[in-house]
Design an enzyme around this catalytic site. Structure first.
Site, short mmCIF file in Angstrom:
data_model
loop_
_atom_site.label_atom_id
_atom_site.label_comp_id
_atom_site.label_asym_id
_atom_site.label_seq_id
_atom_site.Cartn_x
_atom_site.Cartn_y
_atom_site.Cartn_z
N GLY A 239 -36.83 24.77 -12.37
CA GLY A 239 -36.35 23.60 -11.64
C GLY A 239 -37.08 22.30 -11.88
O GLY A 239 -36.67 21.27 -11.34
N GLU A 291 -40.19 29.95 -14.49
CA GLU A 291 -38.90 30.10 -15.18
C GLU A 291 -38.30 28.74 -15.53
O GLU A 291 -37.20 28.42 -15.10
CB GLU A 291 -37.93 30.87 -14.27
N TYR A 334 -21.73 17.43 -12.88
CA TYR A 334 -22.78 17.10 -11.91
C TYR A 334 -23.06 15.61 -11.82
O TYR A 334 -24.16 15.23 -11.41
CB TYR A 334 -24.15 17.68 -12.32
N CYS A 361 -7.92 15.53 -22.64
CA CYS A 361 -6.88 15.07 -21.72
C CYS A 361 -7.26 15.33 -20.26
O CYS A 361 -6.65 16.17 -19.58
CB CYS A 361 -5.56 15.73 -22.07
C1 LIG Z 1 -31.25 28.14 -13.54
C2 LIG Z 1 -32.44 28.92 -13.15
C3 LIG Z 1 -33.69 28.59 -13.69
C4 LIG Z 1 -33.92 27.41 -14.58
O1 LIG Z 1 -33.66 26.20 -13.96
P1 LIG Z 1 -34.11 24.84 -14.67
O2 LIG Z 1 -33.72 23.79 -13.71
O3 LIG Z 1 -33.35 24.73 -15.94
O4 LIG Z 1 -35.56 24.91 -14.88
C5 LIG Z 1 -34.77 29.40 -13.35
N1 LIG Z 1 -34.63 30.46 -12.55
C6 LIG Z 1 -33.44 30.81 -12.02
C7 LIG Z 1 -33.34 31.99 -11.13
C8 LIG Z 1 -32.31 30.05 -12.30
O5 LIG Z 1 -31.14 30.37 -11.76
#
Ligand SMILES: *Cc1c(COP(=O)(O)O)cnc(C)c1O
Length: 434
Positions: A239, A291, A334, A361
């Site tokens: 995130g 992640e 988004y 389109c």
């Molecule tokens: C989408 C997602 C991420 C990665 O999110 P980013 O904003 O691209 O860093 C990490 N963990 C989980 C569980 C996700 O669904």
């Protein structure tokens, strides 16, 4: 943070001139910088080094190109996957299953069995029914499935409503109030092994405190579970946001806007993020997983496109380009923002207010609305900046438009790492009834 800059009036990706590359591979085309991807990964990893035992599991849904995965596997990255297909690609790219976590609210029995047999590090479980399913699949296969439960900390992270996940109204994870009971259930199932706890509050978050708040909110639970079941890891999810506005850093601002213009996009530096989360994470005394998706690849990619036509109505000026929403859907989906940079710096500094739109389109097929950009005429080529994450991976062949090529740049070398689809490719798998 990225390797796109103007040199003598030409936009370059590392050592490669993008105008020249565009004339060779055609437009539209995605271009990625290997140096940027590697740099982002290393910078984050170094910022997090004080944690000791840690693993960065790149969220490959952001960009699943095989060469991008291969590059990150060589850096030692693990992978956060959300489908059996993603695990298949990781393995083809030289990644290791035992460094993969499997997220997502809708894992099928077949995907669970595949991931289990490949030996993934953890299933990040999103519901009680999924827990029962994983146990059943593992029992049938005579295996034990390592699991973590995704706990929703109910924190508000400032981001777009479609990419916020950490509030209790979202479909993701299990509520803090239910979590202990679900762990107890997991402990009673013979073919599960409790390995960790996972959380993820959303995407494109530009402030560090919500991440720390989520960790602090979960800390009492994590310590209790650690004592009871011997947790091995805590995953703080992904995130971390990136800069979309003023994303070109020749002096950190788009050259034609003057200096200092950085819009809403003040970036969250990995060091700032680390400074905020390290202390609460260290207090858990566990292996920490991260992640990141967008942070690793977002600013490492651009979408090259050519101007086809100009068109004016009494109220608007349109610039029509050869890329469409099927190639890059972020603006439509988004309200995503991408800077527009001409591949050749025009001699005039005149700006005009236009909508930049594609050929699809749909009225949602735009890349910019009421945006001041340099005067663009047919034949000009532009880069849509910061298109490395949630770009190609979300593409479709809507309007029977073939999927684009992807080019990986490394120094002076550009490699077409995915060929442009042909019209024949559009027929793949289709047949007429006999
Ligand atoms: C989408 C997602 C991420 C990665 O999110 P980013 O904003 O691209 O860093 C990490 N963990 C989980 C569980 C996700 O669904």
């Amino acid at each position: 943070m990225h390797s796109f800059r103007y040199v003598d009036g030409s936009l370059k990706c590392e050592g490669v001139d993008l105008e020249k590359l565009a004339s060779e591979v055609g437009t539209p085309a995605y271009v990625y910088s290997a140096e940027t991807i590697r740099g982002n990964y290393r910078r984050l990893d170094e910022a997090l080094a004080p944690l000791g035992d840690r693993m960065i599991c790149y969220a490959m849904k952001a960009n699943g190109n095989l060469s991008v995965l291969n590059l990150l596997a060589k850096e030692g990255a693990g992978f956060d996957i959300v489908s059996g297909g993603e695990l298949f690609k990781v393995l083809k790219a030289g990644g290791r299953a035992d460094r993969c976590t499997f997220a997502g609210v809708g894992k099928t029995a077949a995907e669970i069995e595949y991931a289990l047999r490949q030996g993934i590090y953890s299933f990040n479980v999103e519901s009680e029914e999924e827990l029962e399913m994983i146990n059943a699949v593992a029992a049938k296969a005579g295996l034990v499935a390592p699991i973590a439960i995704r706990v929703n900390p109910d924190v508000d992270a400032p981001t777009h409503k479609y990419i916020s996940t950490g509030k209790s109204k979202n479909k993701f994870g299990i509520g803090l109030d239910r979590a202990a009971a679900v762990y107890e259930r997991a402990a009673s199932l013979p073919n599960l092994k409790i390995r960790g706890l996972q959380t993820h509050i959303g995407s494109q978050i530009l402030k560090a405190p919500p991440f720390a708040e989520a960790v602090r909110k979960l800390t009492p639970l994590v310590l209790e579970l650690k004592a009871k079941y011997g947790l091995e890891f805590f995953s703080v999810g992904g995130g971390v946001g990136i800069v979309y506005r003023g994303a070109l850093s020749s002096g950190d601002a788009a050259w034609w806007k003057g200096s200092g213009e950085n819009g809403e996009g003040d970036r969250l530096a990995p060091e700032t993020y680390a400074a905020e989360v390290i202390e609460p994470l260290k207090a858990l005394g566990l292996r920490i997983l991260f992640e990141p998706g967008r942070f690793i690849v977002g600013n490492a990619g651009v979408l090259l496109t050519s101007v086809l036509y100009r068109k004016s109505t009494p109220t608007k000026n349109f610039v029509i380009v050869d890329a469409g929403m099927n190639d890059l859907i972020r603006p439509a989906l988004y309200e995503g923002y991408h800077e527009i940079e001409p591949l050749k710096q025009p001699s005039s500094t005149d700006l005009e207010r236009v909508d930049v739109v594609g050929p699809v389109c749909e009225s949602g097929d735009f890349f910019a609305q009421d945006r001041e950009v340099p005067v663009l005429v047919p034949g000009d080529r532009i880069a849509l900046m910061s298109a490395g994450a949630y770009g190609f991976v979300m593409a479709s062949t809507y309007n029977a438009r073939p999927l684009l090529p992807e080019v990986l740049v490394e120094g002076d070398k550009a490699t077409i790492v995915r060929a442009r689809q042909t019209w024949d490719d559009l027929l793949l798998g289709e047949r007429l009834p006999t």
